[in-house]
Design an enzyme around this catalytic site. Structure first.
Site, PDB file in Angstrom:
ATOM      1  N   ASP A  63     -74.546  28.652  44.068  1.00  0.00           N
ATOM      2  CA  ASP A  63     -75.337  28.118  45.171  1.00  0.00           C
ATOM      3  C   ASP A  63     -76.821  27.989  44.851  1.00  0.00           C
ATOM      4  OD1 ASP A  63     -73.244  27.864  47.032  1.00  0.00           O
ATOM      5  OD2 ASP A  63     -73.216  30.032  47.258  1.00  0.00           O
ATOM      6  N   HIS A  93     -69.659  32.608  53.035  1.00  0.00           N
ATOM      7  CA  HIS A  93     -68.777  31.959  52.067  1.00  0.00           C
ATOM      8  C   HIS A  93     -69.399  30.643  51.614  1.00  0.00           C
ATOM      9  CE1 HIS A  93     -65.371  30.748  49.914  1.00  0.00           C
ATOM     10  NE2 HIS A  93     -64.446  30.685  50.857  1.00  0.00           N
ATOM     11  N   HIS A 135     -73.204  38.065  42.815  1.00  0.00           N
ATOM     12  CA  HIS A 135     -71.875  37.564  43.147  1.00  0.00           C
ATOM     13  C   HIS A 135     -70.918  38.735  43.184  1.00  0.00           C
ATOM     14  CE1 HIS A 135     -68.165  35.193  42.865  1.00  0.00           C
ATOM     15  NE2 HIS A 135     -68.891  34.190  43.313  1.00  0.00           N
TER      16      HIS A 135
HETATM   17  C1  LIG Z   1     -73.060  37.801  46.795  1.00  0.00           C
HETATM   18  C2  LIG Z   1     -73.333  39.242  47.200  1.00  0.00           C
HETATM   19  C3  LIG Z   1     -72.858  39.427  48.662  1.00  0.00           C
HETATM   20  C4  LIG Z   1     -72.534  40.170  46.283  1.00  0.00           C
HETATM   21  O1  LIG Z   1     -72.686  41.422  46.732  1.00  0.00           O
HETATM   22  P1  LIG Z   1     -71.978  42.708  46.075  1.00  0.00           P
HETATM   23  O2  LIG Z   1     -71.280  42.396  44.824  1.00  0.00           O
HETATM   24  O3  LIG Z   1     -71.202  43.328  47.151  1.00  0.00           O
HETATM   25  O4  LIG Z   1     -73.206  43.553  45.630  1.00  0.00           O
HETATM   26  P2  LIG Z   1     -73.929  44.607  46.507  1.00  0.00           P
HETATM   27  O5  LIG Z   1     -74.283  44.063  47.840  1.00  0.00           O
HETATM   28  O6  LIG Z   1     -73.121  45.886  46.443  1.00  0.00           O
HETATM   29  O7  LIG Z   1     -75.281  44.814  45.674  1.00  0.00           O
HETATM   30  C5  LIG Z   1     -75.462  45.698  44.577  1.00  0.00           C
HETATM   31  C6  LIG Z   1     -76.946  45.982  44.463  1.00  0.00           C
HETATM   32  O8  LIG Z   1     -77.664  44.764  44.139  1.00  0.00           O
HETATM   33  C7  LIG Z   1     -78.568  44.429  45.202  1.00  0.00           C
HETATM   34  N1  LIG Z   1     -78.448  42.981  45.405  1.00  0.00           N
HETATM   35  C8  LIG Z   1     -77.300  42.267  45.475  1.00  0.00           C
HETATM   36  N2  LIG Z   1     -77.587  40.965  45.601  1.00  0.00           N
HETATM   37  C9  LIG Z   1     -78.930  40.865  45.629  1.00  0.00           C
HETATM   38  C10 LIG Z   1     -79.802  39.776  45.757  1.00  0.00           C
HETATM   39  N3  LIG Z   1     -79.336  38.546  45.875  1.00  0.00           N
HETATM   40  N4  LIG Z   1     -81.126  40.022  45.759  1.00  0.00           N
HETATM   41  C11 LIG Z   1     -81.593  41.283  45.623  1.00  0.00           C
HETATM   42  N5  LIG Z   1     -80.818  42.355  45.495  1.00  0.00           N
HETATM   43  C12 LIG Z   1     -79.486  42.149  45.505  1.00  0.00           C
HETATM   44  C13 LIG Z   1     -78.105  45.211  46.404  1.00  0.00           C
HETATM   45  O9  LIG Z   1     -79.164  45.439  47.314  1.00  0.00           O
HETATM   46  C14 LIG Z   1     -77.593  46.467  45.757  1.00  0.00           C
HETATM   47  O10 LIG Z   1     -78.696  47.248  45.402  1.00  0.00           O
HETATM   48  P3  LIG Z   1     -78.627  48.864  45.467  1.00  0.00           P
HETATM   49  O11 LIG Z   1     -77.607  49.245  44.443  1.00  0.00           O
HETATM   50  O12 LIG Z   1     -79.992  49.304  45.149  1.00  0.00           O
HETATM   51  O13 LIG Z   1     -78.191  49.178  46.862  1.00  0.00           O
HETATM   52  C15 LIG Z   1     -74.830  39.572  47.099  1.00  0.00           C
HETATM   53  O14 LIG Z   1     -75.230  39.516  45.749  1.00  0.00           O
HETATM   54  C16 LIG Z   1     -75.687  38.647  47.957  1.00  0.00           C
HETATM   55  O15 LIG Z   1     -75.826  38.873  49.163  1.00  0.00           O
HETATM   56  N6  LIG Z   1     -76.326  37.606  47.337  1.00  0.00           N
HETATM   57  C17 LIG Z   1     -77.173  36.678  48.057  1.00  0.00           C
HETATM   58  C18 LIG Z   1     -76.365  35.673  48.855  1.00  0.00           C
HETATM   59  C19 LIG Z   1     -75.664  34.663  47.983  1.00  0.00           C
HETATM   60  O16 LIG Z   1     -76.247  34.082  47.084  1.00  0.00           O
HETATM   61  N7  LIG Z   1     -74.383  34.448  48.279  1.00  0.00           N
HETATM   62  C20 LIG Z   1     -73.590  33.459  47.581  1.00  0.00           C
HETATM   63  C21 LIG Z   1     -72.490  34.085  46.815  1.00  0.00           C
HETATM   64  S1  LIG Z   1     -71.632  32.874  45.896  1.00  0.00           S
END
Ligand SMILES: CC(C)(COP(=O)(O)OP(=O)(O)OC[C@H]1O[C@@H](n2cnc3c(N)ncnc32)[C@H](O)[C@@H]1OP(=O)(O)O)[C@@H](O)C(=O)NCCC(=O)NCCS
Length: 435
Positions: free
Chosen positions: A363, A268, A307
């Site tokens: 972030d 978070h 996100h």
């Molecule tokens: C924020 C986050 C958890 C959102 O996740 P989500 O909406 O559930 O998306 P998913 O995890 O289902 O990802 C969808 C696809 O994009 C990819 N993906 C998502 N975020 C990615 C990232 N930052 N870098 C590379 N690939 C990413 C996933 O591997 C997935 O690929 P696939 O379809 O080939 O399996 C995720 O983007 C993330 O972990 N980002 C990095 C951490 C971060 O910056 N967090 C702060 C949030 S404010």
């Protein structure tokens, strides 16, 4: 004529049901009438992590993740960041309207006069270990305020509620700054009522032996903008915690401490710290293409990208990027910015990121600014908690005044054993412990 209803056919019984659709939503309780047999409990929805469940109606914050829109009480975040101070936005979030000049003056004065901490609170903080994490100190000390202000339990008294709201908005920066000073072994600095909210926070953090602390106006304004951007973000994990704990009619200090505890988790509030680690690992902008290739091959994620809600450029990231440039004019350019800009440029042209709608989030640039301003990474989540306290309180109050809300209590789908015969201890076999 288009009907705002949904017809559901239960293939177990062949029976059909019509349920109303309001604002793109059906009421989960309308499903309870759908039963397979007379003794059936009724249909429920299963939604781990609330991916598709609205837990409340709210008029505080609007997000359109597909289009990259964020509004507080209807005002675009860009306009608020450009024209308002944080306390002006806090007023808007809490009371629904922007204050006129006189109202703002009173509001600022009231918050300013609630920045002092009781000396017992100071003593309480002195008891933490010398290397205590500032976020752990913040969570515990906010909870401890509940013992200083026991009258806060009267949550249905509007005047009393407002008093606690002012105290929390006033005191959280003081606690945050003391947590930081404690971890450095520096004496605590008392608030200075001549200063603005952000200036005073900087004063409590950085003042040494000078008789009067003078904040750099560019840095104070940058911090104020960062506070505006982090003030609320509808039903995220910590806000959901605030509402959930608050729904048990817990006092606002304990509920805020619980919300801050949720924020402390790396999924978070902690991603900006990981962005810095990643930029250090990349080293320089020349290494960006190789790093991106590694990510695309499935080795890790690009921190600060993607996100759960935004499938477009996070509007806050755009403002932070602009703010970073102002900050670096004062502090000197953080070399990590060049790597970050190159990373963004390459990722936004790359099919992998484009098709997955992965854009920089809030972030991505915030850690770089905080570091340039002199904050250590342990403080990043604390810096987030200060403005978010206002969002939590606005949502808490909205929840308390919503006649449809009750003590939050989700259902479960039970997957455990059916009734078992009790076995006396001497007849039991060694238990295989499931973890
Ligand atoms: C924020 C986050 C958890 C959102 O996740 P989500 O909406 O559930 O998306 P998913 O995890 O289902 O990802 C969808 C696809 O994009 C990819 N993906 C998502 N975020 C990615 C990232 N930052 N870098 C590379 N690939 C990413 C996933 O591997 C997935 O690929 P696939 O379809 O080939 O399996 C995720 O983007 C993330 O972990 N980002 C990095 C951490 C971060 O910056 N967090 C702060 C949030 S404010």
């Amino acid at each position: 004529m288009k009907q705002e209803t949904l017809t559901i056919t239960d293939n177990r019984t062949g029976q059909s049901y019509v349920v109303p659709v309001e604002r793109g939503t059906i009421r989960a309780m309308d499903l309870r009438q759908i039963k397979a047999s007379a003794g059936d409990f009724g249909l429920m929805t299963y939604d781990p992590a609330f991916l598709n469940t609205a837990s409340c109606r709210s008029s505080v914050t609007f997000i359109d993740g597909e289009r990259g829109i964020l509004r507080y009480r209807g005002y675009p975040i860009e306009a608020l960041a450009e024209h308002c101070t944080f306390l002006e936005v806090a007023y808007l979030l809490l009371f629904g309207e922007l204050p006129e000049e006189r109202q703002l003056e009173n509001w600022v004065s009231e918050i300013t006069h609630h920045t002092m901490l009781h000396e017992n609170t100071k003593k309480f903080m002195e008891g933490f270990r010398h290397d205590a994490h500032p976020m752990g100190m913040l969570v515990s000390t906010v909870a401890a305020l509940s013992t200083i202000y026991p009258e806060a339990k009267a949550i249905h008294d509007a005047d009393n509620r407002l008093l606690q709201i002012k105290r929390l908005i006033g005191k959280v920066p003081s606690i945050a700054a003391m947590s930081y000073r404690h971890s450095l072994g520096f004496p605590y600095v008392y608030p200075d009522n001549d200063l603005s909210y952000a200036e005073n926070f900087l004063n409590m953090l950085w003042k040494m032996v000078e008789p009067k602390y003078v904040a750099n106006p560019v840095l104070a304004r940058a911090l104020d903008i960062l506070f505006i951007l982090h003030a609320d973000h509808e039903q995220n994990c910590s806000t959901n915690t605030m509402r959930s704990v608050g729904s048990a009619q817990t006092d606002p200090y304990l509920a805020t401490a619980a919300a801050a505890a949720a924020l402390a988790g790396p999924l978070h509030g902690g991603a900006n710290e990981q962005v810095l680690t990643m930029l250090d690992e990349i080293g320089s902008k020349d290494n960006v293409p190789a790093y991106v290739k590694k990510i695309k091959e499935g080795h890790g994620k690009l921190m600060g990208f993607g996100h759960r809600v935004y499938k477009n450029y996070d509007p806050r990231a755009k403002i932070i990027k602009w703010t970073a440039e102002q900050v670096f004019e004062v502090t000197g350019r953080n070399r990590k910015l060049d790597t970050a800009l190159e990373l963004e440029r390459i990722a936004l042209q790359d099919d992998y990121f484009v098709t997955r709608k992965l854009y920089p989030n809030v972030d991505f640039y915030s850690g770089i600014i905080y570091q340039a301003m002199g904050f250590s990474p342990e403080m990043f989540t604390v810096l987030f908690a200060i403005p978010r306290t206002t969002g939590w309180l606005a949502q808490w109050q909205e929840m308390l005044l919503d006649p449809e809300q009750k003590s939050a209590r989700p259902r479960q789908v039970y997957t455990g054993e059916d009734t078992r015969q009790f076995v006396p201890i001497e007849q039991r076999v060694p238990a295989v412990v499931k973890t």
